[in-house]
Design a protein around this motif. Structure first.
Motif, short mmCIF file in Angstrom:
data_model
loop_
_atom_site.label_atom_id
_atom_site.label_comp_id
_atom_site.label_asym_id
_atom_site.label_seq_id
_atom_site.Cartn_x
_atom_site.Cartn_y
_atom_site.Cartn_z
N GLY A 219 59.23 37.02 -51.62
CA GLY A 219 59.18 35.80 -50.81
C GLY A 219 57.77 35.37 -50.45
O GLY A 219 57.57 34.30 -49.92
N SER A 220 56.79 36.19 -50.74
CA SER A 220 55.41 35.79 -50.45
C SER A 220 54.87 34.95 -51.60
O SER A 220 55.51 34.80 -52.64
N TYR A 221 53.67 34.42 -51.42
CA TYR A 221 53.08 33.54 -52.41
C TYR A 221 51.74 34.08 -52.91
O TYR A 221 51.05 34.80 -52.20
N VAL B 4 55.73 27.37 -57.75
CA VAL B 4 56.22 26.42 -56.77
C VAL B 4 55.31 25.20 -56.64
O VAL B 4 55.75 24.16 -56.18
N ARG C 250 55.68 31.93 -56.36
CA ARG C 250 56.47 32.63 -55.35
C ARG C 250 56.87 33.99 -55.92
O ARG C 250 57.43 34.08 -57.01
N ASP D 129 59.22 30.47 -61.10
CA ASP D 129 58.64 30.99 -59.88
C ASP D 129 57.37 30.24 -59.47
O ASP D 129 56.81 30.49 -58.42
#
Lengths: 240, 183
Positions: free
Chosen positions: A155-157, A131, A151, A129
């Motif tokens: 779907g958010s960071y 990124v 991530r 996860d």
């Protein structure tokens, strides 16, 4: 999708020729419009690029490189030189805008110093996860910091910051994401918040991370001005 | 985004799963595309090295490839973009600025992005059924409405509409795959 996909498509196709910026397109259709316009540009704008066959031994080279586990990873031991940074360390004159033009060249110079610690796009297994990550380079003599972008399931960071022995002197530390602006000496900046210690910072939903490739930590005076002081201590470029 | 990737989809999923022989098949299918892009970006002398790095990086990060987020060709080109930019930075070179969209001072090669878009769209068009390709070309190059295309070609209007929808979904998957790298 738009109520009339036909005229929507035609409008997007014609957008480049007519200078139509699609300003009145509803926000929920803006991505579709931009994508169609981009496809239209690719179909019509440029000369086609002829395909060239790769050299016959290329596959054999790839195959044998894959057999060597170390090959293709980030170059080891890039010297972290203390080259001068063309960045005004002093506080620039106050400007009323929140987008303060700093010297992008300073960023570019700093980027060249970023040690290639993460192999591009080549993280394994457990941390899938993650990124992108960056080791932050000192712009002035101070502590160390490293950033990791994760991530999340929705779907958010999130940006995880490890920071050690960075002195704020008579101010406080603030974490930023920076990206190139419209002109050579313009930067776009997003503040991720005040830094007191290592911790996690949510990345605002909806921003295009690739447009903000640089993690920056500045020292901010207690003057109530929310804009970047221009006084950055550490900086690094995210790489996947 | 659910996209009909046809026979490519099977290969893409085999690749993501790390199946034996999947990388060789991917190379056979997309090697020319990646190599040609690298060659355009960094020149003939360095293109093979760059393309080799692209396939190595792709293989090592295959678990990051998500067939639902875009095409494999697009994703490979997205990796290629990073590799050639790295190589240009290392050599202190900049891509040729484009007159249409001036290169940002960061060195982000907008010009090379347009080349990639063009190559991906061309490649996808070539794989579409001839009727779908013809309909799309009439829409894009001829600026025709769906009804005009139906009249011109004798293809039923409903078929024109579904051809365009299908064709666009395919082209879109190429560019979304490209965008998926590094975002």
């Amino acid at each position: 999708m738009p109520s009339d996909p036909d005229s929507f498509l035609l409008r997007a196709i014609r957008a480049r020729r007519t200078g139509d910026t699609g300003e009145d397109i509803p926000p929920e259709q803006a991505d579709d419009f931009a994508m169609l316009e981009r496809i239209g540009g690719a179909v019509t704008d440029d000369e086609p690029v002829a395909l060239v066959k790769p050299p016959p031994d290329l596959w054999a080279r790839i195959e044998s490189a894959i057999a060597e586990p170390d090959h293709g990873d980030a170059p080891a031991g890039e010297p972290r030189s203390a080259a001068p940074i063309a960045l005004d360390q002093r506080r620039a004159a106050r400007r009323p805008t929140h987008r303060r033009p700093l010297v992008w060249l300073g960023v570019a110079a700093a980027l060249l110093l970023v040690a290639a610690t993460a192999a591009l796009l080549s993280r394994d297994g457990d941390d899938s996860d993650v990124v992108a990550s960056a080791d932050l380079e000192q712009l002035v003599e101070t502590g160390t910091a490293a950033a990791t972008v994760v991530r999340l399931d929705d779907g958010s960071y999130r940006l995880d910051l490890e920071i050690d022995a960075v002195e704020a002197d008579d101010g406080f530390l603030e974490l930023w994401l920076l990206g190139p602006g419209d002109t050579a000496d313009d930067l776009r900046m997003i503040s991720l918040g005040v830094v007191n210690e290592s911790g996690s910072y949510p990345v605002p939903a909806g921003i295009e991370l690739s447009a903000f490739p640089v993690v920056d930590i500045s020292v901010e005076p207690f003057d109530g001005d929310p804009s970047h002081s221009g006084n950055s201590l550490l900086r690094g470029e995210l790489s996947a | 985004v659910v996209v009909a990737l046809g026979e490519d989809e099977q290969l893409a999923r085999a690749f993501a799963d790390g199946a034996d022989d999947a990388l060789r098949q991917v190379y056979e299918r997309h090697g020319s595309l990646v190599y040609s892009y690298c060659r355009r970006a960094v020149g003939a002398d360095l293109a093979a090295d760059a393309a080799q790095e692209v396939f190595l990086a792709a293989w090592r990060s295959r678990q990051h490839f998500d067939p639902d987020r875009g095409s494999l060709a697009g994703w490979l080109m997205g990796i290629a973009r990073f590799k050639v930019v790295d190589q240009m930075r290392a050599r202190g070179r900049r891509p040729v600025p484009s007159e249409h969209s001036p290169e940002p001072a960061s060195g982000l090669p907008t010009d090379l992005d347009r080349v990639a878009d063009r190559m991906l769209v061309d490649g996808a068009l070539a794989q579409l059924p001839e009727r779908v390709r013809g309909v799309l070309e009439l829409a894009f190059l001829g600026d025709h409405t769906h009804a005009e295309i139906a009249e011109k070609t004798g293809i039923p209007l409903g078929t024109v509409k579904s051809d365009i929808r299908r064709g666009l979904a395919r082209l879109r998957a190429e560019l979304e795959g490209f965008d998926a790298v590094g975002s």
